[in-house]
Write a protein that holds these residues in place. Structure first.
Motif, PDB file in Angstrom:
ATOM      1  N   PHE A  42      66.692  71.802  46.699  1.00  0.00           N
ATOM      2  CA  PHE A  42      68.003  71.221  47.007  1.00  0.00           C
ATOM      3  C   PHE A  42      68.354  70.101  46.022  1.00  0.00           C
ATOM      4  N   TYR A  43      67.380  69.265  45.723  1.00  0.00           N
ATOM      5  CA  TYR A  43      67.635  68.154  44.798  1.00  0.00           C
ATOM      6  C   TYR A  43      67.725  68.611  43.353  1.00  0.00           C
ATOM      7  N   TRP A  44      66.860  69.565  42.990  1.00  0.00           N
ATOM      8  CA  TRP A  44      66.735  69.902  41.572  1.00  0.00           C
ATOM      9  C   TRP A  44      67.592  71.070  41.108  1.00  0.00           C
ATOM     10  N   SER A  45      67.683  72.123  41.911  1.00  0.00           N
ATOM     11  CA  SER A  45      68.199  73.393  41.383  1.00  0.00           C
ATOM     12  C   SER A  45      69.683  73.332  41.050  1.00  0.00           C
ATOM     13  N   LYS A  94      57.759  68.324  39.529  1.00  0.00           N
ATOM     14  CA  LYS A  94      57.593  66.883  39.727  1.00  0.00           C
ATOM     15  C   LYS A  94      58.441  66.374  40.881  1.00  0.00           C
ATOM     16  N   VAL A  95      59.626  66.952  41.055  1.00  0.00           N
ATOM     17  CA  VAL A  95      60.437  66.579  42.224  1.00  0.00           C
ATOM     18  C   VAL A  95      59.683  66.939  43.502  1.00  0.00           C
ATOM     19  N   TRP A  96      59.084  68.114  43.502  1.00  0.00           N
ATOM     20  CA  TRP A  96      58.283  68.562  44.650  1.00  0.00           C
ATOM     21  C   TRP A  96      57.114  67.588  44.883  1.00  0.00           C
ATOM     22  N   ALA A  97      56.418  67.247  43.816  1.00  0.00           N
ATOM     23  CA  ALA A  97      55.236  66.395  43.924  1.00  0.00           C
ATOM     24  C   ALA A  97      55.581  65.011  44.485  1.00  0.00           C
ATOM     25  N   ILE A  98      56.673  64.430  44.016  1.00  0.00           N
ATOM     26  CA  ILE A  98      56.990  63.078  44.495  1.00  0.00           C
ATOM     27  C   ILE A  98      57.539  63.118  45.928  1.00  0.00           C
ATOM     28  N   LEU A  99      58.156  64.234  46.308  1.00  0.00           N
ATOM     29  CA  LEU A  99      58.565  64.396  47.709  1.00  0.00           C
ATOM     30  C   LEU A  99      57.342  64.494  48.614  1.00  0.00           C
ATOM     31  N   VAL A 100      56.378  65.279  48.201  1.00  0.00           N
ATOM     32  CA  VAL A 100      55.148  65.430  48.990  1.00  0.00           C
ATOM     33  C   VAL A 100      54.428  64.090  49.087  1.00  0.00           C
ATOM     34  N   ARG A 101      54.425  63.354  47.988  1.00  0.00           N
ATOM     35  CA  ARG A 101      53.810  62.027  47.991  1.00  0.00           C
ATOM     36  C   ARG A 101      54.437  61.154  49.062  1.00  0.00           C
ATOM     37  N   ARG A 102      55.778  61.151  49.127  1.00  0.00           N
ATOM     38  CA  ARG A 102      56.469  60.263  50.062  1.00  0.00           C
ATOM     39  C   ARG A 102      56.388  60.764  51.502  1.00  0.00           C
ATOM     40  N   SER A 141      67.562  72.057  31.879  1.00  0.00           N
ATOM     41  CA  SER A 141      68.612  71.890  32.883  1.00  0.00           C
ATOM     42  C   SER A 141      68.594  70.477  33.450  1.00  0.00           C
ATOM     43  N   GLY A 142      67.446  69.813  33.435  1.00  0.00           N
ATOM     44  CA  GLY A 142      67.368  68.438  33.924  1.00  0.00           C
ATOM     45  C   GLY A 142      67.755  67.419  32.871  1.00  0.00           C
ATOM     46  N   GLY A 143      68.069  67.882  31.662  1.00  0.00           N
ATOM     47  CA  GLY A 143      68.540  66.975  30.623  1.00  0.00           C
ATOM     48  C   GLY A 143      67.485  66.539  29.628  1.00  0.00           C
ATOM     49  N   ARG A 144      66.312  67.145  29.653  1.00  0.00           N
ATOM     50  CA  ARG A 144      65.285  66.762  28.687  1.00  0.00           C
ATOM     51  C   ARG A 144      65.591  67.381  27.330  1.00  0.00           C
ATOM     52  N   ARG A 145      65.553  66.532  26.311  1.00  0.00           N
ATOM     53  CA  ARG A 145      65.724  67.018  24.947  1.00  0.00           C
ATOM     54  C   ARG A 145      64.369  67.462  24.418  1.00  0.00           C
ATOM     55  N   ILE A 146      64.353  68.667  23.852  1.00  0.00           N
ATOM     56  CA  ILE A 146      63.110  69.199  23.315  1.00  0.00           C
ATOM     57  C   ILE A 146      63.308  69.512  21.846  1.00  0.00           C
TER      58      ILE A 146
END
Length: 574
Positions: free
Chosen positions: A549-552, A499-507, A454-459
């Motif tokens: 909110f950012y990702w879903s 990862k969105v969660w992790a970088i938010l927590v980081r900031r 859903s985030g656009g990663r090609r697998i």
DNA sequence: ATCGTAGGCGCC
DNA sequence: AAAGGGCGCCTACGAT
């Protein structure tokens, strides 16, 4: 030559960066290329900070630049990691700068020149061109440059930064042309920043109580061996505890599965393999089983998490390993040095430093909630409103909670047997949209077609991934690819959300003095001054909803996390 | 000697 | 309860 302070950079504008330690910075926007001399770390740091104040989007080729920035103590919040974005857009994992360039220029990736492929006595071929320019006559990058020659002069570093910007612009153009452009661009940015977080994780390390670690190791592996023969003696002693249960004593190499198998056969125990879950079924049949299972646990610590592991990876009370923001399969983070597979019995050694505490949080039932978000299945989205999603599904299907849980997990992993498979038709009936999406992914996998998260990663599904263990030909290999694709869609999307969660927590944690010290697929561990721990815990919980909110793709999917303040990792709930 | 593969197992 | 997806890292072993 203008200094960096004279440059006006628009907010969010690409700003290429190539750091040459002890010399300076190569810099480039899409319209200008320049460099800044800075001989000391202080000067380098100051130059980067001055530029960052203009809020550019930093661009670099690969993780070597964030590593350098983290070493300098520089903190960045907006970036574009060309290699990371390439993996997102094209799939695959171990990709080189030369391949990224060739892909963007529509050159044959097989023709990417390798360093040292030319013999020393060979004359440079026409294709090589002038070593002072990064691009050869045939359009490929000079392999010397990709292997570090870009750092020879500041002029070269600036050109190198400029090429990174060229690639970033090309990547953004590819993204703009997609139907999922906004989501994919957002993922490119979050995954790039996650790569920066990886550099921080590698640099900071995980706090470890070394005395406690040595105590646990000693318990399993005995005292620290003083000589080679001492080590052999300890090993023999460990083996003897198992071998003494043999009815006819004889030497057996317990590290050789075949020898173990025939040893068990001599004791009247016939097994097709010697895996733990199979041996556990034989518990009580023979005392050697218990001893063997115990031996395996001790041997694991002795070999993998023993004194050698400590000496190699734990220094000054921190366990450090390499981190990658996206693995080869579905885009999860990976870590070396055992950071992602530390045995539970060793987790008491992961301890907050004096004056600090850990905030630990893990996402609850994240895979089915992600399935609801990426499929848009209304009934399944409704189920995410509950704290216990599996109970809602169980009530809907009219089965026990455990059965419902196994069925949902089975649908995402591709289980084909057992009770979970039996419930599958009911699952299809209640949640047709979600199930159809999984089945569709499985079909694509069988046919070797790539799937997109859903985030656009090609697998990619066509390569040699997921084909082991199947001896009966092409059909089961296809099924294996189907299971892989089915799971990758969920695992990959969950990784993006995490990862969105992790970088938010980081900031958000920065003003609290918090440091992210571990990322474990659905679990975060942050190290925070004890006075700020309560506030940090609140922040980590709030960041889950913000990340959603950012990702879903669906605004009304509910995500939950279990958050606690602890001193040792072993104090995690349950 | 060095490399790749398989069995095994740690974690999610 | 069943044995499905991912990763890293250990040992053993056969091929080069």
């Amino acid at each position: 030559m203008p200094t960096s302070d004279d440059r006006r950079i628009d907010k969010g504008e690409f700003l290429g960066l190539a750091v040459v330690p002890g010399v300076g910075l190569g810099l480039s926007t899409p319209t200008a290329t320049w460099w800044v001399a800075a001989e000391t770390d202080d000067d380098l740091r100051a130059a980067v900070r001055n530029l960052d104040a203009q809020e550019p989007r930093w661009v670099w080729w690969d993780s070597s630049t964030p590593s350098e920035l983290v070493r300098l103590g520089t903190i960045i919040d907006r970036c574009w990691d060309v290699l990371t974005v390439h993996r997102l857009l094209h799939g695959g994992w171990r990709t080189t700068i030369g391949e990224v360039w060739a892909t963007l220029r529509d050159l044959d990736v097989d023709d990417v020149p390798k360093m040292g492929q030319m013999g020393l006595l060979d004359a440079p071929s026409d294709a090589d061109g002038d070593l002072d320019v990064p691009v050869r006559h045939d359009g490929h990058l000079q392999p010397e440059w990709t292997h570090g020659a870009w750092a020879k002069t500041l002029e070269r570093a600036a050109a190198w930064a400029g090429l990174a910007v060229t690639v970033a612009e090309g990547q953004e153009k590819l993204i703009d042309a997609r139907t999922d452009a906004d989501r994919c661009r957002s993922t490119a940015r979050s995954e790039s920043l996650a790569e920066f977080l990886c550099a921080e994780l590698a640099h900071h390390g995980l706090p470890v109580d070394m005395l406690e670690a040595e105590r646990i190791i000693a318990e399993a592996a005995g005292p620290r061996p003083k000589t080679i023969s001492h080590e052999d003696a300890i090993r023999a002693e460990r083996d003897e505890v198992v071998l003494r249960h043999l009815s006819a004593p004889q030497p057996v190499n317990l590290r050789n599965p075949n020898e173990v198998k025939s040893m068990l056969r001599r004791e009247g125990l016939d097994v097709e393999n010697t895996r733990a879950w199979r041996l556990e079924q034989l518990r009580g049949e023979h005392p050697i089983i218990e001893a063997l299972l115990h031996w395996r646990k001790d041997e694991r610590i002795a070999t993998t998490y023993g004194y050698r592991w400590m000496d190699e990876h734990v220094h000054g009370g921190r366990l450090r390993g390499g981190w990658s923001s996206s693995d080869g399969a579905a885009g999860r983070m990976t870590a070396s040095a055992g950071l992602h597979n530390l045995p539970t019995e060793m987790r008491s050694a992961v301890a907050a430093e004096p004056g600090f505490r850990f905030v630990r949080a893990d996402l609850g039932q994240v895979e089915p909630r992600v399935l609801a978000a990426v499929s848009g299945d209304r009934a399944f989205i409704e189920a995410t409103q509950a704290d216990d999603l599996y109970q809602v599904v169980a009530d809907q299907l009219g089965v026990a909670r455990q059965v419902a849980k196994l069925a949902v997990l089975g649908a995402m992993y591709g289980a084909t047997t057992g009770e979970s498979a039996h419930v599958l038709p009911k699952l299809h009936k209640s949640y047709p949209v979600a199930m159809a999406m999984l089945d569709d992914a499985a079909d694509r996998g069988r046919q070797r077609q790539p799937v997109t998260t859903s985030g656009g990663r090609r697998i990619r599904t066509g390569s040699a991934v997921g084909v082991d263990g199947d001896l009966d030909g092409a059909r089961s290999a296809a099924e294996s690819r189907g299971r892989f694709a089915r799971n990758a869609l969920i695992q990959g999307a969950a990784a993006e959300f995490f990862k969105v969660w992790a970088i938010l927590v980081r900031r958000r944690g920065r003003p609290l003095g918090a440091q992210v010290v571990l990322c474990l697929h659905d679990e975060l561990l942050i190290h925070v001054p004890q006075g700020q721990a309560g506030e940090a815990a609140q922040m980590v919980g709030d960041a889950v909803a913000e990340a959603a909110f950012y990702w879903s793709p669906q605004p009304d999917v509910r995500f939950v996390a279990d958050v606690s303040v602890i001193d040792r990792w072993s104090q995690a709930k349950e």
